[in-house]
Design a protein around this motif. Structure first.
Motif, PDB file in Angstrom:
ATOM      1  N   ILE A 122       0.866  -1.186   0.000  1.00 32.92           N
ATOM      2  CA  ILE A 122       0.000   0.000   0.000  1.00 32.92           C
ATOM      3  C   ILE A 122       0.898   1.231   0.000  1.00 32.92           C
ATOM      4  O   ILE A 122       1.778   1.360   0.842  1.00 32.92           O
ATOM      5  CB  ILE A 122      -0.903   0.044   1.261  1.00 32.92           C
ATOM      6  N   GLY A 123       0.659   2.132  -0.933  1.00 33.53           N
ATOM      7  CA  GLY A 123       1.471   3.344  -0.970  1.00 33.53           C
ATOM      8  C   GLY A 123       0.797   4.399  -1.813  1.00 33.53           C
ATOM      9  O   GLY A 123      -0.344   4.226  -2.261  1.00 33.53           O
ATOM     10  N   GLY A 124       1.514   5.495  -2.037  1.00 29.88           N
ATOM     11  CA  GLY A 124       0.949   6.602  -2.825  1.00 29.88           C
ATOM     12  C   GLY A 124       0.208   7.581  -1.947  1.00 29.88           C
ATOM     13  O   GLY A 124       0.088   8.756  -2.265  1.00 29.88           O
ATOM     14  N   ALA A 125      -0.321   7.095  -0.835  1.00 30.59           N
ATOM     15  CA  ALA A 125      -0.964   7.925   0.186  1.00 30.59           C
ATOM     16  C   ALA A 125      -0.904   7.089   1.463  1.00 30.59           C
ATOM     17  O   ALA A 125      -0.655   5.873   1.396  1.00 30.59           O
ATOM     18  CB  ALA A 125      -2.399   8.244  -0.183  1.00 30.59           C
ATOM     19  N   ALA A 126      -1.128   7.724   2.605  1.00 31.36           N
ATOM     20  CA  ALA A 126      -0.953   7.000   3.873  1.00 31.36           C
ATOM     21  C   ALA A 126      -1.956   5.860   4.014  1.00 31.36           C
ATOM     22  O   ALA A 126      -3.151   6.044   3.786  1.00 31.36           O
ATOM     23  CB  ALA A 126      -1.117   7.977   5.030  1.00 31.36           C
ATOM     24  N   ALA A 127      -1.455   4.690   4.378  1.00 29.41           N
ATOM     25  CA  ALA A 127      -2.335   3.556   4.657  1.00 29.41           C
ATOM     26  C   ALA A 127      -2.839   3.685   6.087  1.00 29.41           C
ATOM     27  O   ALA A 127      -2.038   3.660   7.018  1.00 29.41           O
ATOM     28  CB  ALA A 127      -1.572   2.252   4.487  1.00 29.41           C
ATOM     29  N   ASP A 166       2.705  15.012   6.884  1.00 30.44           N
ATOM     30  CA  ASP A 166       1.861  15.692   5.905  1.00 30.44           C
ATOM     31  C   ASP A 166       2.676  16.086   4.695  1.00 30.44           C
ATOM     32  O   ASP A 166       3.903  16.080   4.751  1.00 30.44           O
ATOM     33  CB  ASP A 166       1.307  17.004   6.497  1.00 30.44           C
ATOM     34  N   ARG A 167       1.969  16.503   3.628  1.00 32.25           N
ATOM     35  CA  ARG A 167       2.641  17.297   2.610  1.00 32.25           C
ATOM     36  C   ARG A 167       2.886  18.651   3.275  1.00 32.25           C
ATOM     37  O   ARG A 167       2.036  19.128   4.049  1.00 32.25           O
ATOM     38  CB  ARG A 167       1.740  17.537   1.387  1.00 32.25           C
ATOM     39  N   ALA A 168       4.015  19.297   2.981  1.00 29.80           N
ATOM     40  CA  ALA A 168       4.308  20.578   3.644  1.00 29.80           C
ATOM     41  C   ALA A 168       3.149  21.557   3.444  1.00 29.80           C
ATOM     42  O   ALA A 168       2.810  22.331   4.335  1.00 29.80           O
ATOM     43  CB  ALA A 168       5.600  21.156   3.084  1.00 29.80           C
ATOM     44  N   GLY A 173       9.119  17.686  -0.327  1.00 28.98           N
ATOM     45  CA  GLY A 173       7.880  18.439  -0.103  1.00 28.98           C
ATOM     46  C   GLY A 173       7.037  17.805   0.993  1.00 28.98           C
ATOM     47  O   GLY A 173       5.963  18.288   1.322  1.00 28.98           O
ATOM     48  N   ASP A 174       7.533  16.707   1.568  1.00 29.50           N
ATOM     49  CA  ASP A 174       6.827  16.066   2.685  1.00 29.50           C
ATOM     50  C   ASP A 174       7.455  16.500   3.994  1.00 29.50           C
ATOM     51  O   ASP A 174       8.645  16.843   4.056  1.00 29.50           O
ATOM     52  CB  ASP A 174       6.936  14.537   2.573  1.00 29.50           C
ATOM     53  N   VAL A 175       6.631  16.455   5.044  1.00 30.34           N
ATOM     54  CA  VAL A 175       7.123  16.721   6.394  1.00 30.34           C
ATOM     55  C   VAL A 175       7.061  15.392   7.148  1.00 30.34           C
ATOM     56  O   VAL A 175       6.070  14.669   7.035  1.00 30.34           O
ATOM     57  CB  VAL A 175       6.225  17.766   7.087  1.00 30.34           C
ATOM     58  N   MET A 187       7.754   8.613  -4.359  1.00 29.11           N
ATOM     59  CA  MET A 187       7.202   9.645  -5.235  1.00 29.11           C
ATOM     60  C   MET A 187       7.769   9.484  -6.643  1.00 29.11           C
ATOM     61  O   MET A 187       8.811   8.841  -6.828  1.00 29.11           O
ATOM     62  CB  MET A 187       7.461  11.038  -4.671  1.00 29.11           C
ATOM     63  N   THR A 188       7.070  10.081  -7.603  1.00 32.91           N
ATOM     64  CA  THR A 188       7.484   9.998  -9.001  1.00 32.91           C
ATOM     65  C   THR A 188       8.974  10.307  -9.121  1.00 32.91           C
ATOM     66  O   THR A 188       9.696   9.646  -9.871  1.00 32.91           O
ATOM     67  CB  THR A 188       6.657  11.002  -9.840  1.00 32.91           C
ATOM     68  N   GLU A 189       9.436  11.293  -8.377  1.00 34.63           N
ATOM     69  CA  GLU A 189      10.834  11.737  -8.455  1.00 34.63           C
ATOM     70  C   GLU A 189      11.815  10.697  -7.925  1.00 34.63           C
ATOM     71  O   GLU A 189      13.018  10.877  -8.028  1.00 34.63           O
ATOM     72  CB  GLU A 189      11.015  13.033  -7.653  1.00 34.63           C
TER      73      GLU A 189
HETATM   74  P1  AMP Z   1       3.441  10.828  -6.538  1.00 30.68           P
HETATM   75  O1  AMP Z   1       4.619  11.467  -7.129  1.00 30.68           O
HETATM   76  O2  AMP Z   1       2.172  11.110  -7.277  1.00 30.68           O
HETATM   77  O3  AMP Z   1       3.630   9.369  -6.323  1.00 30.68           O
HETATM   78  O4  AMP Z   1       3.219  11.503  -5.097  1.00 30.68           O
HETATM   79  C1  AMP Z   1       4.207  11.444  -4.114  1.00 30.68           C
HETATM   80  C2  AMP Z   1       3.667  11.910  -2.798  1.00 30.68           C
HETATM   81  O5  AMP Z   1       2.618  11.053  -2.344  1.00 30.68           O
HETATM   82  C3  AMP Z   1       4.665  11.884  -1.677  1.00 30.68           C
HETATM   83  O6  AMP Z   1       5.540  12.986  -1.694  1.00 30.68           O
HETATM   84  C4  AMP Z   1       3.767  11.860  -0.450  1.00 30.68           C
HETATM   85  O7  AMP Z   1       3.268  13.139  -0.140  1.00 30.68           O
HETATM   86  C5  AMP Z   1       2.616  11.010  -0.921  1.00 30.68           C
HETATM   87  N1  AMP Z   1       2.791   9.614  -0.471  1.00 30.68           N
HETATM   88  C6  AMP Z   1       3.271   8.580  -1.176  1.00 30.68           C
HETATM   89  N2  AMP Z   1       3.263   7.459  -0.431  1.00 30.68           N
HETATM   90  C7  AMP Z   1       2.770   7.795   0.788  1.00 30.68           C
HETATM   91  C8  AMP Z   1       2.520   7.088   2.005  1.00 30.68           C
HETATM   92  N3  AMP Z   1       2.733   5.785   2.139  1.00 30.68           N
HETATM   93  N4  AMP Z   1       2.036   7.799   3.049  1.00 30.68           N
HETATM   94  C9  AMP Z   1       1.793   9.127   2.960  1.00 30.68           C
HETATM   95  N5  AMP Z   1       2.006   9.838   1.837  1.00 30.68           N
HETATM   96  C10 AMP Z   1       2.485   9.180   0.760  1.00 30.68           C
END
Ligand code: AMP
Length: 543
Positions: A301-306, A432-434, A417-419, A328-330
């Protein structure tokens, strides 16, 4: 003195060569856009990728050219990646969920010469084709019988086009640092920015991210990537499954709970990966229909907080291991995963689950630090949070065409860009995201923490927290929830449920129930849209 080992450039086509040699019969199963389940294998995928490379060459595509793909996860999409990158051209994954104007902007910025697209996207492309100056031809990923009448430039059915070349072709040879793939960030402000992966970074990232403590893929696995190929390299799965000899099940366009469940069961899938919203739908389907998964061993699970409640449900109710991943994409995209280190192996079950709700530790190849606003490093005490910065072999060093200028700090680290916090065991937790963190009376409140708690209330299906202006505190949290089907969450009861679980000043000032929470093109809660929706909203605590 240099070592005397062979130069063996890390090129992506070596992965499909290896898969074809070692696991040639391993199946790649697709729920096709046309409907039926289609079965192929790594040997055939390689043969067709070679054919594709030869045919592309005949169309004049050469080293460094960009070729777009706008497609769901299918065997054909996989072939395009290997065929395009096998001649040193660059597969550019376009996220079809973006706004059409943004799609046109991205294709123009990349100067894509050819667009491979699924049938689904023909109408969308017809609407924007007039603006796509660099595109010479559209190849629709279907056969002649299914190709609809359309007015796309030089449009052809993929199977007809492919049949015009045989597989008698040698992969091109070039430096492993050559660009292989291009993916634009889903950035919610400003223009999207292109991240340019190399053959070397993709290969190393696939090796590093799928070991036992990562996405844990081996030769006995059957992998279903729900995460699309157009979302950050599908978290490496298009490379790592064939690299490790795992079978692949490609879900095509149907990502609802029932369809994903059906494929997981029918195809005996052992490992799957996707964003939390996908698992919300799957778990909801399983709960309502009293279903269980008989072969799945690991869900990434990823991409956002599980949310903890989701991890608990998979692990405790269904006996399925969860790998919470952050990236993240980067970053190609995986930065950390949360397997349990020996130092925490003896913790009680609940504490282990809580640890899994953190975003995990950085594996070899990723260095992490947290800093304050002055770029001073903060301690790994699990309490102090700061800007999360990363460096590594699969981390971007700059955006395509130099957009955004120099994006690294003096030590070569990229600001995510994350905190986040990092605890003494090395487990990182995203606060969070900043730009989403809520600033209240000089303190920071984590919207993610509040969402995780709210979503564990039995009447709440999904939750989002945004900061709303407040004359005294700057901002205060507003909790927005979507009800579980057939339930009506009571504001006060939800707040009572949360109280005691968070610091008092973190408690939301109000709860609003809405029918649907908007999501971004990569499945994250769209906070920008939520802020827009609630721009005239006044907190009850403001008199
Ligand atoms: P993206 O480039 O679209 O994959 O977005 C990346 C961003 O998604 C990260 O900088 C985080 O803010 C957020 N993100 C990705 N995985 C998680 C996770 N497991 N928990 C919280 N935020 C996440």
């Amino acid at each position: 003195m240099l070592g005397l080992m062979q130069e063996w450039p890390l090129l992506l086509h070596r992965i499909i060569d290896h898969a074809s040699r070692q696991f040639g019969e391993r199946e790649v199963v697709t729920r096709s856009i046309e409907g039926p389940i289609v079965r192929t294998n790594y040997r055939q995928i390689r043969t067709r990728s070679l054919q594709l490379a030869k045919r592309l060459t005949r169309d004049g595509i050469k080293l460094g050219d960009r070729v777009a793909t706008m497609a769901w996860n299918t065997g054909r999409h996989l072939e395009t990646w290997y065929g395009i990158s096998g001649i040193g051209a660059i597969y550019h994954t376009v996220n079809p969920r973006l706004h059409p104007e943004q799609i046109a902007w991205i294709i123009n910025h990349a100067e894509d010469r050819i667009v491979f697209a699924d049938l689904t996207f023909v109408p969308l492309l017809e609407a924007i084709a007039g603006h796509l100056k660099s595109v010479e031809r559209f190849i629709i990923l279907t056969d002649g019988a299914h190709l609809p009448k359309n007015n796309l430039r030089n449009c052809v059915a993929y199977e007809d086009w492919l049949a015009q070349a045989d597989a008698d072709f040698e992969w091109a040879s070039f430096d492993e640092r050559t660009a292989a793939g291009l993916c634009y960030t889903s950035g919610t402000t400003g223009n999207p920015k292109g991240v340019l992966y190399s053959h070397r970074s993709n290969t190393l990232h696939s090796m590093a991210s799928t070991g036992g403590d990562g996405l844990r893929i081996d030769v006995t696995d059957i992998v279903l990537p729900v995460v699309p190929l157009f979302h950050a390299n599908s978290w490496s799965l298009a490379f790592s499954a064939p690299m490790r000899g795992a079978g692949l099940v490609m879900p095509g366009p149907k990502l609802d709970g029932a369809s994903v469940y059906e494929l997981l069961e029918n195809e005996k899938v052992t490992m799957t990966a996707g964003v939390p919203t996908v698992w919300l739908m799957l778990l909801d389907y399983m709960r309502k229909n009293n279903k269980r998964l008989s072969t799945v061993k690991l869900v990434a699970i990823g991409g956002a907080a599980a949310p903890l409640s989701m991890i608990r449900e998979f692990e405790i109710d269904y006996g399925i291991d969860v790998r919470h991943a952050w990236g993240m994409t980067e970053m190609s995209p995986i930065g950390s995963t949360g397997s349990l280190k020996a130092s925490v192996a003896d913790l009680p079950r609940d504490e282990k689950l809580q640890l899994k709700a953190k975003q995990g530790w950085a594996q070899f190849g990723v260095e992490m630090k947290i800093t304050d606003d002055d770029n001073k490093e903060l301690p790994w005490d699990g309490v102090k949070f700061g800007h999360l910065k990363v460096s590594g072999f699969a981390v971007t060093s700059g955006y395509f065409r130099g957009e955004g200028g120099n994006i690294l700090d003096a030590d070569g680290f990229f600001d995510t860009g994350d905190v986040a916090t990092i605890d003494p065991n090395g487990y990182m937790q995203i606060t969070d995201r900043a730009k989403d963190v809520i600033k209240s009376g000089g303190e920071w409140i984590s919207s993610i923490d509040l969402e995780n708690i709210a979503v564990s209330h039995p009447d709440v299906m999904e939750a989002a927290v945004i900061g709303v202006p407040h004359p005294k505190w700057d901002e205060r949290p507003l909790l927005i929830v979507v009800a579980q089907e057939g339930k009506t969450p009571d504001k006060q009861k939800v707040l009572d449920f949360m109280s005691g679980r968070v610091a008092k000043f973190w408690m939301p000032d109000d709860v609003q129930v809405i029918s649907e929470i908007p999501h971004t093109a990569t499945g994250k809660i769209n906070k920008l849209k939520l802020r827009e929706i609630f721009k005239d909203y006044k907190l009850p605590t403001v008199v």
